[in-house]
Design an enzyme around this catalytic site. Structure first.
Site, PDB file in Angstrom:
ATOM      1  N   ASP A  67       0.810  -1.224   0.000  1.00 29.81           N
ATOM      2  CA  ASP A  67       0.000   0.000   0.000  1.00 29.81           C
ATOM      3  C   ASP A  67       0.840   1.268   0.000  1.00 29.81           C
ATOM      4  OD1 ASP A  67       0.918  -0.360   2.627  1.00 29.81           O
ATOM      5  OD2 ASP A  67      -1.019  -1.086   3.333  1.00 29.81           O
ATOM      6  N   ASN A 136      -7.266  -3.812  14.426  1.00 26.86           N
ATOM      7  CA  ASN A 136      -8.672  -4.052  14.039  1.00 26.86           C
ATOM      8  C   ASN A 136      -8.818  -5.224  13.071  1.00 26.86           C
ATOM      9  OD1 ASN A 136      -7.661  -3.026  11.661  1.00 26.86           O
ATOM     10  ND2 ASN A 136      -9.118  -1.326  11.488  1.00 26.86           N
ATOM     11  N   HIS A 138      -7.177  -5.558  10.166  1.00 28.57           N
ATOM     12  CA  HIS A 138      -6.992  -5.265   8.741  1.00 28.57           C
ATOM     13  C   HIS A 138      -5.713  -5.900   8.196  1.00 28.57           C
ATOM     14  CE1 HIS A 138      -4.751  -1.137   9.396  1.00 28.57           C
ATOM     15  NE2 HIS A 138      -3.920  -2.140   9.491  1.00 28.57           N
ATOM     16  N   GLU A 143      -9.801  -2.437   5.442  1.00 26.48           N
ATOM     17  CA  GLU A 143     -10.393  -2.295   6.767  1.00 26.48           C
ATOM     18  C   GLU A 143     -11.596  -3.240   6.931  1.00 26.48           C
ATOM     19  OE1 GLU A 143      -8.545  -0.735   8.683  1.00 26.48           O
ATOM     20  OE2 GLU A 143      -8.241   1.380   8.234  1.00 26.48           O
TER      21      GLU A 143
HETATM   22  P1  PGA Z   1       2.350  -2.147  12.330  1.00 28.95           P
HETATM   23  O1  PGA Z   1       1.154  -2.095  11.305  1.00 28.95           O
HETATM   24  O2  PGA Z   1       3.313  -3.171  11.817  1.00 28.95           O
HETATM   25  O3  PGA Z   1       2.935  -0.772  12.314  1.00 28.95           O
HETATM   26  O4  PGA Z   1       1.779  -2.514  13.658  1.00 28.95           O
HETATM   27  C1  PGA Z   1       0.567  -3.264  10.837  1.00 28.95           C
HETATM   28  C2  PGA Z   1      -0.727  -2.947  10.131  1.00 28.95           C
HETATM   29  O5  PGA Z   1      -1.414  -1.984  10.513  1.00 28.95           O
HETATM   30  O6  PGA Z   1      -1.074  -3.682   9.204  1.00 28.95           O
END
Ligand code: PGA
Length: 244
Positions: A67, A136, A138, A143
């Site tokens: 992304d 959450n 995702h 999301e």
């Molecule tokens: P993080 O993010 O590795 O910074 O915890 C992971 C995500 O939100 O997919």
């Protein structure tokens, strides 16, 4: 889903690195799907170490990132392009012609998404996709509620995601509210998936993932339908699961 439990973040990063290096060395023209965020930073440090020890080469490697924020230039330190260069690409022998990250400032975002999909297909698909998970549930910026059939698209970020990511920005107002994200169906087409989960703040997400039914309300639950997923999780991430 195969699960490898490790002690802590360092062990997770080392295990993930051996996993990936093994695949890169096995494949003739490896196509990697990469992720940003705090979780894979240790993995990238380990990969650089292995590269410096001559144990892996990126000459034939192509990469696609999950992304990129909409409206953030490549040169902005908050862009995922900048992150990948800074944390990995600048330190290994990969050609920038072989790395692809969605362009969040493309004049036509829809077209950018379509071209991204085409580029993945033209490369022969992703051999191994590295994923993190949001608190959450995702994956990428897909999301809760995102249809499992979605392909690369412009995604709206949940408030909780904006809050979680505000740690990298001066203020929460600066956090983009949209991103181009590889779609769930696109991720599911990867031949293999490596999901990294570390820390207490992901313990609820891991417990939910391991105990829930497959539902669009928990995007990561779709991985239960993929034939080749490995999860590497540390003890802190297991803290809620262990109490169930
Ligand atoms: P993080 O993010 O590795 O910074 O915890 C992971 C995500 O939100 O997919």
């Amino acid at each position: 889903m195969k699960i490898i439990q490790v002690k802590d973040y360092d062990a997770l990063s080392e295990r993930a690195c051996s996993f990936l290096v093994e695949r890169i060395n096995e494949l003739e023209n490896p196509v990697l799907g990469l992720a940003t965020g705090s979780t894979p930073e240790g993995l990238y440090k380990q990969i650089i170490k292995k590269y410096n020890q001559g144990e892996v080469s990126f000459q034939e490697v192509k990469t696609f990132n999950l992304d990129e924020y909409v409206g953030i230039e490549k040169t902005d330190p908050n862009s995922y392009y900048y992150f990948m260069k800074d944390k990995l690409f600048d330190h290994i022998n990969i050609s920038l012609d072989n790395v692809r990250i969605p362009n969040g400032v493309a004049p036509d975002l829809q077209q950018e998404c379509e071209e991204y999909e085409e580029a993945i297909q033209a490369a022969g698909g992703i051999d191994i996709q590295v994923l993190g998970i949001g608190a959450n549930g995702h994956i990428g910026f897909n999301e809760p509620g995102t249809p499992f059939t979605c392909r690369t698209q412009v995604a709206n970020l949940e408030t909780s995601t904006i809050e979680a990511n505000s740690r990298f920005f001066h203020s929460i107002e600066e956090v983009p509210t949209q991103a181009i994200s590889m779609g769930i169906e696109t991720i599911m087409e990867s031949k293999e998936i490596l999901l990294l989960i570390s820390g207490e703040n992901k313990a609820e997400a891991l417990a939910t993932l391991l105990t829930c039914d497959v539902t669009e309300e928990i995007p990561a639950s779709v991985l239960k339908k993929h034939p080749n997923v490995t999860i590497i999780a540390d003890e802190a991430a297991y803290s809620v699961m262990n109490q169930l």
